[in-house]
Design a protein around this motif. Structure first.
Motif, mmCIF file in Angstrom:
data_model
loop_
_atom_site.group_PDB
_atom_site.id
_atom_site.type_symbol
_atom_site.label_atom_id
_atom_site.label_comp_id
_atom_site.label_asym_id
_atom_site.label_seq_id
_atom_site.Cartn_x
_atom_site.Cartn_y
_atom_site.Cartn_z
ATOM 1 N N VAL A 54 -35.019 -26.927 -10.420
ATOM 2 C CA VAL A 54 -33.628 -27.092 -10.001
ATOM 3 C C VAL A 54 -33.396 -26.451 -8.629
ATOM 4 N N SER A 55 -34.471 -26.284 -7.848
ATOM 5 C CA SER A 55 -34.291 -25.565 -6.588
ATOM 6 C C SER A 55 -33.509 -26.396 -5.580
ATOM 7 N N ARG A 56 -32.847 -25.678 -4.681
ATOM 8 C CA ARG A 56 -32.065 -26.322 -3.625
ATOM 9 C C ARG A 56 -32.823 -26.243 -2.311
ATOM 10 N N GLY A 57 -32.306 -26.977 -1.330
ATOM 11 C CA GLY A 57 -32.866 -26.926 0.015
ATOM 12 C C GLY A 57 -33.103 -28.325 0.531
ATOM 13 N N THR A 58 -32.847 -28.524 1.851
ATOM 14 C CA THR A 58 -33.122 -29.804 2.498
ATOM 15 C C THR A 58 -33.953 -29.537 3.736
ATOM 16 N N PRO A 59 -35.213 -29.884 3.758
ATOM 17 C CA PRO A 59 -35.987 -30.374 2.613
ATOM 18 C C PRO A 59 -36.226 -29.254 1.602
ATOM 19 N N LEU A 60 -36.594 -29.652 0.381
ATOM 20 C CA LEU A 60 -36.967 -28.647 -0.619
ATOM 21 C C LEU A 60 -38.164 -27.864 -0.077
ATOM 22 N N TYR A 165 -37.511 -18.086 1.495
ATOM 23 C CA TYR A 165 -37.524 -18.977 2.666
ATOM 24 C C TYR A 165 -36.504 -20.092 2.443
ATOM 25 N N HIS A 166 -35.681 -20.351 3.483
ATOM 26 C CA HIS A 166 -34.598 -21.327 3.303
ATOM 27 C C HIS A 166 -34.477 -22.233 4.522
ATOM 28 N N ASN A 167 -35.620 -22.661 5.079
ATOM 29 C CA ASN A 167 -35.651 -23.597 6.209
ATOM 30 C C ASN A 167 -34.980 -23.018 7.455
ATOM 31 N N ASP A 168 -34.945 -21.695 7.568
ATOM 32 C CA ASP A 168 -34.331 -21.025 8.730
ATOM 33 C C ASP A 168 -32.903 -21.492 8.978
ATOM 34 N N ASP A 169 -32.236 -21.900 7.921
ATOM 35 C CA ASP A 169 -30.864 -22.409 8.040
ATOM 36 C C ASP A 169 -29.970 -21.515 7.176
ATOM 37 N N PRO A 170 -29.093 -20.723 7.822
ATOM 38 C CA PRO A 170 -28.270 -19.773 7.057
ATOM 39 C C PRO A 170 -27.489 -20.446 5.927
ATOM 40 N N LYS A 171 -27.121 -21.719 6.130
ATOM 41 C CA LYS A 171 -26.355 -22.415 5.085
ATOM 42 C C LYS A 171 -27.180 -22.633 3.826
ATOM 43 N N GLN A 172 -28.518 -22.601 3.979
ATOM 44 C CA GLN A 172 -29.377 -22.839 2.811
ATOM 45 C C GLN A 172 -29.853 -21.548 2.148
ATOM 46 N N LEU A 173 -29.365 -20.419 2.661
ATOM 47 C CA LEU A 173 -29.783 -19.137 2.100
ATOM 48 C C LEU A 173 -29.504 -19.101 0.593
ATOM 49 N N PHE A 174 -30.499 -18.704 -0.202
ATOM 50 C CA PHE A 174 -30.257 -18.492 -1.635
ATOM 51 C C PHE A 174 -30.605 -17.039 -1.930
ATOM 52 N N ARG A 175 -29.568 -16.257 -2.188
ATOM 53 C CA ARG A 175 -29.748 -14.819 -2.305
ATOM 54 C C ARG A 175 -29.295 -14.351 -3.674
ATOM 55 N N SER A 176 -29.972 -13.355 -4.206
ATOM 56 C CA SER A 176 -29.507 -12.726 -5.439
ATOM 57 C C SER A 176 -29.646 -11.217 -5.279
ATOM 58 N N LEU A 233 -32.448 -3.392 1.193
ATOM 59 C CA LEU A 233 -31.975 -2.245 0.426
ATOM 60 C C LEU A 233 -30.644 -1.821 1.026
ATOM 61 N N SER A 234 -29.632 -1.726 0.177
ATOM 62 C CA SER A 234 -28.262 -1.618 0.685
ATOM 63 C C SER A 234 -27.480 -0.535 -0.025
ATOM 64 N N ASN A 235 -26.450 -0.062 0.675
ATOM 65 C CA ASN A 235 -25.529 0.883 0.044
ATOM 66 C C ASN A 235 -24.243 0.194 -0.385
ATOM 67 N N LEU A 236 -24.207 -1.121 -0.295
ATOM 68 C CA LEU A 236 -23.049 -1.872 -0.795
ATOM 69 C C LEU A 236 -22.936 -1.634 -2.305
ATOM 70 N N ALA A 237 -21.690 -1.527 -2.792
ATOM 71 C CA ALA A 237 -21.512 -1.155 -4.194
ATOM 72 C C ALA A 237 -21.376 -2.354 -5.124
ATOM 73 N N HIS A 238 -21.448 -3.556 -4.568
ATOM 74 C CA HIS A 238 -21.245 -4.729 -5.426
ATOM 75 C C HIS A 238 -22.224 -5.846 -5.082
ATOM 76 N N ALA A 239 -22.256 -6.860 -5.950
ATOM 77 C CA ALA A 239 -23.190 -7.970 -5.775
ATOM 78 C C ALA A 239 -22.736 -8.895 -4.649
ATOM 79 N N ASN A 240 -23.661 -9.657 -4.114
ATOM 80 C CA ASN A 240 -23.305 -10.700 -3.141
ATOM 81 C C ASN A 240 -24.192 -11.921 -3.363
ATOM 82 N N ASP A 241 -24.390 -12.297 -4.625
ATOM 83 C CA ASP A 241 -25.282 -13.402 -4.959
ATOM 84 C C ASP A 241 -24.710 -14.750 -4.504
ATOM 85 N N THR A 242 -25.565 -15.612 -4.003
ATOM 86 C CA THR A 242 -25.163 -16.981 -3.688
ATOM 87 C C THR A 242 -24.529 -17.638 -4.924
#
Ligand code: MTE
Ligand code: MO
Length: 406
Positions: A54-60, A165-176, A233-242
């Motif tokens: 079910v992965s995303r990305g153009t191209p996958l 890796y997300h095709n060097d396109d910030p819009k395709q970033l998949f972060r958890s 590695l972050s000091n943020l106190a909350h999640a920022n998942d895609t």
């Protein structure tokens, strides 16, 4: 599967079955109806090539050319992992693993850690938004904390973000992300969060996220980021998942639920009805699977939305299989899999995994019916409780229409 094996698995059921229940099971196991559907059960582990994607990305990313994969680090020879401080919410690190400083971790260094520290565990991969699991595997890798400690963190570290890796396109970033405490310690007997490079004993292939992905044992799929390149590695106190987009509940651990496999296409009047299915065993374990058939369209009291008052019938939870499937090397459970001893599970059913079940129901007069199945978890919570909301993972009581016709 041979008939003896089927009978044995059916027999073993859940270890708690009483003598009376077992004698019923025996006669049912001998029924040709049940034997026929049991012989068609899926293998317990999924061959890596048969996992759903079910992965995303153009191209996958996994469909990029071999040359491009090499260039961007999606190959074991070129893979580099950065573990760096979050510029916006800096953690205090003694030694970041950064490409520009020549300290990024390569695959050989990861494997060197794996020589002494690798872990393996069985886990079902399930998308929070899809009804059925994508595959059941034995995942192997190095605990993420072993690599985190290489950066010599001193303070101001509360959350671990990671992306692939997300095709060097910030819009395709998949972060958890995870709270740092979950990375550093394993509560409630869970396996560690790993940098995974093997599935069912083989190198993790590109479609599954290779060369290296994160695998979070107790989480839905979106926490297990593929084609991993960067840990922040972050000091943020909350999640920022895609995955927080789309209204998803991103702090939801795996739920327990039941579903049926394909039912017989023709059900004749008054002939016993064999039913098989699987249960996903979430963090609260599994004690029972139950089924219930109700005439289609026949009303049910509105104040009982989860059918708590229905006359449910217990199914049999099948015991561990003799053949595990999944194309495991040598057709056997690898050494040192957490939760196994001498190639056999220490407890059954296993948490964070699948269990198969079967039941033979008495025949019915011709007509249309709805078959429902549900789980009762090891804490006696009845599906869809204790967390009935869709956006924290699927657990609706499954409804399948069945037609009994001459
Ligand atoms: N880099 C990356 N990792 C990803 C995704 C993605 O789109 N990109 N999808 C996630 C989601 S939503 C799920 S459910 C799982 C599915 O894992 P699988 O494709 O190996 O079955 O991968 C997760 N990891
Ligand atoms: Mo997903």
């Amino acid at each position: 599967m041979n008939p003896d094996e089927l009978t044995r698995r059916f027999f073993l059921g859940c270890g708690t079955a009483t003598a009376a229940a077992l004698s019923v099971s025996t006669s049912r196991a001998e029924s040709p109806e049940l034997a026929r559907v049991l012989s068609k059960l899926e293998p317990y582990f999924t061959p890596p090539a048969e996992f759903q994607d079910v992965s995303r990305g153009t191209p996958l990313p996994h469909q990029l050319s071999a040359a491009k994969k090499r260039e961007v680090g999606m190959h074991r020879d070129t893979w580099k992992l950065e573990v760096v401080s979050d510029p916006d919410n800096p953690a205090t690190l003694g030694k970041p693993l950064a490409k520009k400083e020549g300290t990024a971790l390569d695959f050989a260094a990861l494997l060197a850690l794996g020589k002494t520290n690798a872990v393996r565990f069985a886990k079902v991969m399930t998308c929070l938004n899809i009804g059925c699991p994508l595959g059941m595997g034995i995942w192997e890798g190095v605990p993420l904390r072993d690599v985190l400690w290489l950066t010599q963190p001193k303070a101001n570290l509360r959350r671990v973000f990671y992306h692939g890796y997300h095709n060097d396109d910030p819009k395709q970033l998949f972060r958890s992300s995870l709270p740092v405490g979950r990375v550093l310690e394993d509560p409630d007997d869970l396996p560690p969060v790993i940098l995974c490079y093997k599935l069912n004993g083989e190198w993790l292939d590109s479609e599954r996220g290779g060369p290296v992905r994160i695998v979070v044992p107790e989480a839905y799929g979106f926490k297990s980021v593929k084609w991993l390149t960067t840990v922040t590695l972050s000091n943020l106190a909350h999640a920022n998942d895609t995955y927080a987009n789309g209204n998803n509940d991103i702090d939801s651990p795996l739920k327990t639920f039941a579903a049926t496999f394909q039912l017989p296409t023709e059900i004749r009047p008054n002939a016993p009805i064999p039913i098989t299915g699987y249960a996903q065993v979430g963090v609260s374990g599994l004690s029972k699977v139950q089924v219930w058939i109700h005439p289609l369209g026949k009303p049910w009291p509105e104040d009982d939305p989860y059918f708590a008052k229905a006359p449910w019938t217990d199914a049999t939870i099948l015991g561990p299989p003799q053949q595990w499937g999944g194309k495991l090397p040598g057709n056997a459970i690898p050494k040192d899999v957490l939760g196994f001893e001498a190639g056999q599970p220490k407890a059954w059913p296993m948490r964070l995994a699948k269990a198969h079940w079967a039941v033979l129901l008495p025949g019915l007069p011709a007509g249309e019916y709805v078959l429902r199945c549900r789980t009762i978890d090891a804490k006696k919570q009845v599906q869809p409780m204790p967390r009935p909301f869709k956006k924290s993972g699927r657990c609706d009581i499954e409804e399948v229409k069945i037609i009994v016709a001459a």
